[in-house]
Design a protein around this motif. Structure first.
Motif, PDB file in Angstrom:
ATOM      1  N   LYS A 108      -3.209  -2.047   8.372  1.00  0.00           N
ATOM      2  CA  LYS A 108      -2.090  -2.619   7.640  1.00  0.00           C
ATOM      3  C   LYS A 108      -0.814  -2.577   8.478  1.00  0.00           C
ATOM      4  N   LEU A 109       0.007  -3.598   8.308  1.00  0.00           N
ATOM      5  CA  LEU A 109       1.305  -3.625   8.974  1.00  0.00           C
ATOM      6  C   LEU A 109       2.156  -2.469   8.485  1.00  0.00           C
ATOM      7  N   THR A 146       7.559  -1.133  -4.449  1.00  0.00           N
ATOM      8  CA  THR A 146       7.888  -2.105  -3.397  1.00  0.00           C
ATOM      9  C   THR A 146       6.847  -3.204  -3.312  1.00  0.00           C
ATOM     10  N   PHE A 147       7.320  -4.446  -3.328  1.00  0.00           N
ATOM     11  CA  PHE A 147       6.494  -5.636  -3.151  1.00  0.00           C
ATOM     12  C   PHE A 147       6.777  -6.250  -1.790  1.00  0.00           C
ATOM     13  N   SER A 148       5.860  -7.102  -1.347  1.00  0.00           N
ATOM     14  CA  SER A 148       6.122  -7.982  -0.217  1.00  0.00           C
ATOM     15  C   SER A 148       5.897  -9.421  -0.663  1.00  0.00           C
ATOM     16  N   ILE A 149       6.647 -10.362  -0.051  1.00  0.00           N
ATOM     17  CA  ILE A 149       6.429 -11.786  -0.295  1.00  0.00           C
ATOM     18  C   ILE A 149       6.614 -12.537   1.018  1.00  0.00           C
ATOM     19  N   LEU A 186       2.806 -11.564   3.627  1.00  0.00           N
ATOM     20  CA  LEU A 186       3.076 -10.262   4.222  1.00  0.00           C
ATOM     21  C   LEU A 186       2.403  -9.186   3.388  1.00  0.00           C
ATOM     22  N   GLY A 187       1.512  -8.431   4.014  1.00  0.00           N
ATOM     23  CA  GLY A 187       0.920  -7.270   3.366  1.00  0.00           C
ATOM     24  C   GLY A 187       1.138  -6.080   4.279  1.00  0.00           C
ATOM     25  N   SER A 228       0.835  -1.193   0.000  1.00  0.00           N
ATOM     26  CA  SER A 228       0.000   0.000   0.000  1.00  0.00           C
ATOM     27  C   SER A 228       0.873   1.248   0.000  1.00  0.00           C
ATOM     28  N   LEU A 229       0.444   2.242  -0.755  1.00  0.00           N
ATOM     29  CA  LEU A 229       1.133   3.529  -0.910  1.00  0.00           C
ATOM     30  C   LEU A 229       2.493   3.385  -1.591  1.00  0.00           C
TER      31      LEU A 229
END
Length: 502
Positions: A499-500, A220-223, A206-207, A136-137
């Motif tokens: 959100k984290l 930026t991505f998360s996995i 991870l979100g 996000s963002l």
């Protein structure tokens, strides 16, 4: 129902709708002749006015409002900046305005950062990680086109500039931990990276959010950690991994609005405050999250007009909760010390009708939070116990709009019925429902619609909200006095909103 079916008015208002600006406190004398003959608010009496049918009628209006977002988002939504959210604010404001001079009504506009990811794709080696999510963002990749480069493992957890070598033309692979995701993205950007991939150092996907935008942030991505493990092993063994990343997204600042209503009667130096958020996520209409909480406030505010109150009651409908508690943060940040001290307690009501519900109470202790939080917690648990119902404690971890209040010394608490957490077998025995499923299987999804409401839980919890309002509007005797507006020693949290952030 008050303000029933102003839907046609919402269509006419469109983007030109503007709220009437009213002062926080009207300096002119207020006549209370209209309430003098009313009986003092009583919990049992106020609860008797709460009915599931009325709540569901309001939910039907709200879903029609969410459908106004379809043209832009291709589905119903009430995300801030959308026509659905604009009409939600109109509905709330008009409903309270129709109640006459029982309330002083005002709005509070503020700048809010919003983002929308239209399309994204991450490829590591020859694979598309199943857990890959654009944060996000996040900003887009350069020119909103795919970028290609070797995957490079960042040292430690990537919270210091020294962890980042020259990453020009590369894609950074960074561990979660210790500092916010936005810090990691910005450090990678300053080191020249084309994009960043943050992997989970705990179990599961991870979100999260990058939070306040920085000009150094990059796409930026998360996995998940399991998806990242094979690439980490290859990189540590000196093998190369090609990567490509693509994000089409926007991040922009808009104006949105909190709506506040306060009883004209009642001691203004001892104010009982409660709130819920008026916005949904972009992905769906948000009829449980937080339509259930915001409509509960509307119904309780409507029924409260039948009574006299000793202490003022202040209702708030926050904007931008889903973007990171933006509305409540702003509201508390601009309170003067004197106005801060007038708020004796804040009660947060977010998601009260989850279909696979548990009766959840925030475990707000006086040890870790402003004194009075525990007394509020006990009011909720006593209510459930007196009705022969089970309840469970949940962490007071910064995920909803109470956060700014407790961080500025105001006692806080609240109840909920559950979001993406998984119901246990023990909870199935306590509350019914289905063990192994989320409390709200439609959390932050398109299916958070009228069919996503448990009316039994919603009515019961709305009666509890009415009980909390009536109890403290009648008397604050025995509730701890406030002597300071300084922030309490609240422990750091992984969350600031849903959100984290780290």
């Amino acid at each position: 129902m008050a303000c029933s079916y102003l839907f046609g008015a919402f269509l006419l208002l469109g983007d030109a709708f503007a709220f009437q600006q009213l002062p926080l406190f009207d300096p002119s004398p207020v006549s209370h002749n209209h309430v003098a003959a009313k009986e003092l608010v009583d919990s049992a009496s106020l609860q008797n006015r709460i009915h599931a049918d009325n709540l569901f009628d309001r939910a039907k209006v709200l879903y029609s409002i969410a459908e106004l977002g379809t043209d832009e988002y291709n589905h119903p939504t009430r995300v801030i900046g959308s026509k659905g959210h604009l009409a939600t604010m109109s509905y709330v404001y008009s409903t309270i305005a129709e109640l006459g001079d029982y309330y002083v009504l005002w709005n509070q506009s503020f700048p809010a950062v919003v983002g929308n990811v239209f399309e994204s794709r991450l490829v590591l080696g020859n694979e598309v990680p199943a857990s890959a999510i654009a944060m996000s963002l996040t900003p887009p990749t350069k020119d909103k086109e795919p970028v290609l480069g070797p995957l490079t493992l960042v040292s430690n957890v990537g919270c210091s500039e020294s962890d980042y070598p020259d990453l020009t033309g590369k894609i950074a692979l960074i561990s979660r931990g210790e500092c916010p995701f936005g810090t990691k993205s910005a450090l990678a950007g300053r080191a020249g990276a084309l994009a960043a991939v943050i992997y989970n150092n705990e179990k599961g996907a991870l979100g999260g959010t990058l939070g306040t935008p920085s000009p150094d942030n990059i796409a930026t991505f998360s996995i998940s950690g399991s998806d990242a493990s094979s690439y980490i092993k290859k990189l540590k063994n000196g093998q190369s991994v090609d990567a490509s990343a693509y994000i089409d997204a926007i991040v922009e600042t808009i104006e949105t609005t909190n709506i506040i209503a306060q009883t004209t009667e009642g001691d203004p130096n001892n104010c009982v405050m409660l709130g819920g958020h008026s916005d949904s996520v972009a992905e769906g209409p948000g009829i449980n999250d937080d339509g259930s909480g915001s409509l509960t406030l509307l119904e309780v505010a409507t029924q409260l007009t039948n009574y006299h109150v000793n202490n003022c009651v202040r209702f708030a409908w926050w904007a931008g909760e889903e973007e990171g508690l933006l509305g409540s943060d702003y509201y508390v940040s601009v309170l003067s010390p004197e106005e801060n001290l007038k708020i004796r307690l804040f009660m947060d009501y977010d998601m009260l009708a989850s279909p696979n519900f548990a009766y959840q109470v925030y475990n707000a202790t006086n040890t870790l939070n402003p004194v009075g939080s525990e007394e509020l917690r006990d009011l909720y648990t006593d209510f459930y116990t007196s009705h022969g119902l089970n309840f469970t404690y949940i962490p007071f971890d910064g995920r909803s709009d109470y956060d700014a209040f407790i961080r500025h010394g105001i006692p806080g608490g609240g109840i909920a019925t559950g979001a993406e957490g998984v119901k246990t077998k023990a909870e199935q025995q306590m509350f019914g429902g289905t063990a192994g499923d989320w409390y709200d299987p439609c959390y932050h999804q398109l299916c958070d619609s009228l069919a996503n409401l448990n009316l039994t839980a919603w009515e019961l919890n709305t009666k509890l909200v009415a009980h909390s309002v009536a109890t403290y509007a009648q008397s604050l005797d025995g509730f701890p006095e406030r002597t300071s507006f300084e922030a309490a020693d609240v422990l750091p949290s992984k969350y600031h909103g849903p959100k984290l952030q780290l």
